[in-house]
Scaffold this active site. Structure first.
Site, short mmCIF file in Angstrom:
data_model
loop_
_atom_site.label_atom_id
_atom_site.label_comp_id
_atom_site.label_asym_id
_atom_site.label_seq_id
_atom_site.Cartn_x
_atom_site.Cartn_y
_atom_site.Cartn_z
N ASP A 1 37.19 45.39 36.94
CA ASP A 1 38.30 44.52 36.57
C ASP A 1 37.79 43.16 36.09
O ASP A 1 37.18 42.42 36.87
CB ASP A 1 39.22 44.33 37.77
CG ASP A 1 40.53 43.65 37.43
OD1 ASP A 1 40.63 43.03 36.36
OD2 ASP A 1 41.46 43.74 38.25
N SER B 1 48.30 41.61 40.69
CA SER B 1 47.61 40.56 39.96
C SER B 1 48.10 39.20 40.48
O SER B 1 47.96 38.91 41.67
CB SER B 1 47.83 40.73 38.46
OG SER B 1 46.91 39.96 37.72
N HIS C 1 41.62 46.68 35.85
CA HIS C 1 42.83 46.01 36.29
C HIS C 1 44.02 46.97 36.41
O HIS C 1 44.89 46.77 37.27
CB HIS C 1 43.17 44.88 35.31
CG HIS C 1 44.06 43.83 35.86
ND1 HIS C 1 43.73 43.07 36.97
CD2 HIS C 1 45.28 43.39 35.47
CE1 HIS C 1 44.71 42.22 37.23
NE2 HIS C 1 45.67 42.39 36.34
#
Length: 699
Positions: free
Chosen positions: A632, A546, A667
């Site tokens: 995501d 991320s 995610h």
């Protein structure tokens, strides 16, 4: 990398379709902007899907000769997980609540036991996640909340990785779900005292948690009442029930500003009362006890102070200081119980738990057996409890659950994570170092290796870091990591600026105009580890996910020679384009972290200087393993896809560049405890192979 006489797989090359944009006197050409489907989050463009499938097919072809190694790694990883694992029961009212895994199950089963039967009594199933997941490629359950009368269970589930949760309510007497279904929520739930009213957060069209709603059981979701709507597009909202169960709290905020409202749980139709109106740059959170609000705030100092206010008149002018802010101790969390409170705090990069008694009981810090560790409160549901349940671990100590008596200071072990295939902590050693960065700042890094792994520069090293949003990355245990350590790797966890391990100022020194400190810190850590003999420069892997993927991308742009390989999981790499796009729900709320390049030319130029996608150059890069998720909502799929496409066209080396795009996940990657291990095994097989002696990706 390939079997004898096999054909070397040919990587796909994405088409270039230049799009020129103009901002603040600068013109930029984006050859791969077309990879964003204009119908997102509904991705149907055949050209986009074909490219993503081609990348997946290429990765599968490259990795096919390593199928045996991947299978071996998967069995190692699976063998370290207890097949019938279970949690420590938590008392809530007249029941103990807990969870367990049945043998070979991907998902857990939630159950409860009558309190009078004791925690080892006969379990009664309340929610079977395996049954919920039947036929689905993805499942994530967030809320599992019994009603105050314990007759009902509110639960929420995301079935595609988009983080859009549907809330349902189950009758625990019959095991059947009520007709009530509430779609498109954040997943959090909060019961009112009547056990018939449920509060939740609704997502807007941009998937922003923008409003709090009240649902009355037996009525359609379309008839629900809006309790609070947040007008600022950069703020998100949340709702929760206080520990004393007397008030519901509604919080709104971004990374630097917040405000909180509350209402009585026994009068759910009451309009929420504001504690103190938002003030830009001020954060606060609150808990209630006996007519008094206990408030943790950074209003006078970045490291926060603790204040109280009368619940009937809680504005800031009535705040009374209870614990002053400190230059050396950062107050990070507050948990208020009937007779005592827990304060989470950090000092010298280490987390501490402080018990403070009401009345004349004094206060103390809980002592822990190692100098570097990860610890958090876990499963403390009862307002009147006399113990604190703690989850503790370190790089060498498996997760351990303690009950800590806050009066006698005695601790009772409730669970130590079992590793069925065996684990001997004495075979491993953990060390903490401070690495001098480019400007003299000392950056913490904690390492773990086998004692028989030499510290002479010959070992490969896997360096992990994050460094954003003030999030702390404490040194915790990882069963999967043992597959690298037992093959001679060193694992290192760095805490660069942008996290808040060394206090709020450590965070402030790694955001906005000082964001590049994060990347300089990671480079400094890598060089320090090489100088200390853990590994030589060029024989390290760098990993992050991320915003940690942003760290990976920026760092290998700046110093690619330090790393043989890198893993970037759902990486935030197209920073400038994302921060210029206000239609994405996270963008306005991210301005305090990165800046607003639409309004500010200075912010535009600053982000453009480090955004990984915008700084790809024709040069050698490490071997790269990149992941993304089509669903995501946090780091959209096109960020890693565009980055890989641009790298593939620009880089001058023959190193591997692989993209794993999860076509049915978001995610967090695949769901299911064993299914997710296949993804870890694939990355580890990649790493072990590219670090192998004499590895030639074209052979």
């Amino acid at each position: 990398m390939n079997a004898p006489n096999s054909t070397v797989p040919v990587p796909p090359l994405a088409a270039r379709r230049p799009v020129v944009s103009h901002h603040h006197g600068d013109s930029r050409t984006d050859d791969y902007a077309w990879l964003r489907d204009p119908g997102y989050p509904d991705v149907r463009d055949p050209a986009i899907l074909d490219y993503l499938k081609a990348e997946n097919a290429y990765r599968e072809a490259v990795m096919a000769p390593l199928a045996g190694l991947q299978a071996q790694l998967f069995q190692e990883l699976k063998g370290r997980l207890k097949d019938d694992d279970s949690g420590v029961p938590v008392k809530r009212g007249p029941w103990f609540y807990s969870w367990r895994f049945d043998p070979e199950a991907q998902y857990c089963t939630h159950f409860r036991i009558p309190f009078e039967d004791g925690p080892d009594g006969a379990a009664r199933t309340i929610l079977d996640e395996t049954a919920l997941a039947g036929g689905l490629d993805y499942l994530r359950v967030r809320a599992v909340e019994p009603s105050p009368d314990h007759a009902l269970l509110a639960y929420s589930a995301d079935t595609d990785g988009s983080e859009r949760f549907a809330i349902r309510v189950r009758d625990l007497a019959t095991g059947e779900d009520l007709p009530d279904v509430i779609p498109d929520t954040s997943g959090a739930t909060a019961w009112a005292a009547d056990s018939r009213t449920l509060f939740y957060v609704r997502l807007d069209a941009q998937l922003r948690p923008s409003s709090v709603w009240r649902h009355r059981l037996g009525t359609p979701a379309e008839a629900d009442a809006e309790v609070y709507r947040e007008p600022d597009p950069g703020f998100g909202v949340s709702v929760g029930l206080g520990r004393d169960e007397r008030h519901l709290f509604i919080a709104a905020g971004d990374h630097e500003t917040s405000e909180v409202r509350f209402l009585p749980a026994n009068a759910p139709e009451t309009a929420p009362q504001l504690i103190s109106a938002r003030r830009t740059g001020r954060l606060y959170e609150a808990e209630h006890r006996d007519g008094v609000l206990w408030i943790l705030t950074d209003d006078t100092h970045p490291n926060q102070r603790l204040v109280t206010a009368p619940a009937e008149n809680p504005d800031a002018e009535n705040w009374r200081e209870e614990i002053a802010a400190s230059d050396s101790v950062y107050l990070t969390g507050l948990h208020v119980f009937r007779d005592w409170m827990l304060i989470e705090e950090r000092e010298d990069g280490v987390k501490h738990l402080r018990i403070r008694h009401f009345g004349a009981g004094g206060e103390h810090r809980i002592a822990f057996p190692e100098p570097a560790y990860a610890v958090r409160p876990a499963g403390n549901a009862a307002f009147d409890q006399a113990h604190l349940r703690i989850a503790y671990q370190s790089l060498v100590t498996p997760p351990t659950v303690w009950d800590y008596d806050v009066v006698t200071r005695e601790r009772t072990v409730r669970k130590v994570q079992e590793i069925p295939s065996g684990y001997d902590a004495s075979l491993y050693v953990s060390e903490r170092e401070m690495a001098p960065s480019h400007d003299g700042a000392l950056v913490p890094v904690t390492t773990v290796r086998r004692r028989d792994t030499p510290k002479d520069g010959s070992a490969p090293l896997y360096l992990y870091a994050y460094g954003s949003y003030g999030m702390n990355m404490d040194p915790g245990f990882g069963t999967a990591r043992l597959s690298l350590l037992d093959r001679g790797f060193v694992f290192a966890l760095a805490n660069p600026r942008g996290g808040s391990e060394l206090g709020k100022n450590w965070y402030e020194a790694g955001r906005l105009e000082r964001k590049e400190n994060t990347f300089h810190d990671v480079i400094a850590v890598a060089r320090h580890l090489a100088a200390a003999g853990y590994a030589r420069a060029g024989n390290m892997a760098l990993a992050g996910g991320s915003a940690g993927g942003l760290m990976v991308g920026a760092t290998i742009n700046m110093a690619p020679e330090l790393f043989r390989a890198a893993a970037a999981h759902v990486p935030f790499v197209d920073v400038l384009n994302t921060m210029l796009d206000e239609t994405l729900w996270l963008t306005p709320g991210e301005y305090p972290e990165w800046g607003n390049p639409t309004e500010s030319g200075e912010a535009y130029r600053r982000i453009a200087a480090y955004s990984p996608y915008d700084n790809v150059e024709a040069k050698d890069y490490p071997h790269l393993f990149v992941t993304g998720g089509l669903s995501d909502p946090r780091v959209t799929y096109w960020e890693p896809a565009k980055w890989v496409a641009k790298l593939r066209a620009a880089k001058t080396d023959g190193n591997l560049l692989l993209l794993r795009m999860n076509m049915g996940a978001g995610h967090g990657g695949k769901s299911g405890r064993y299914e997710a291990l296949h993804e870890v095994a694939e990355e580890y097989a990649f790493m072990l192979t590219v670090f192998g002696p004499g590895f030639d990706p074209g052979a």
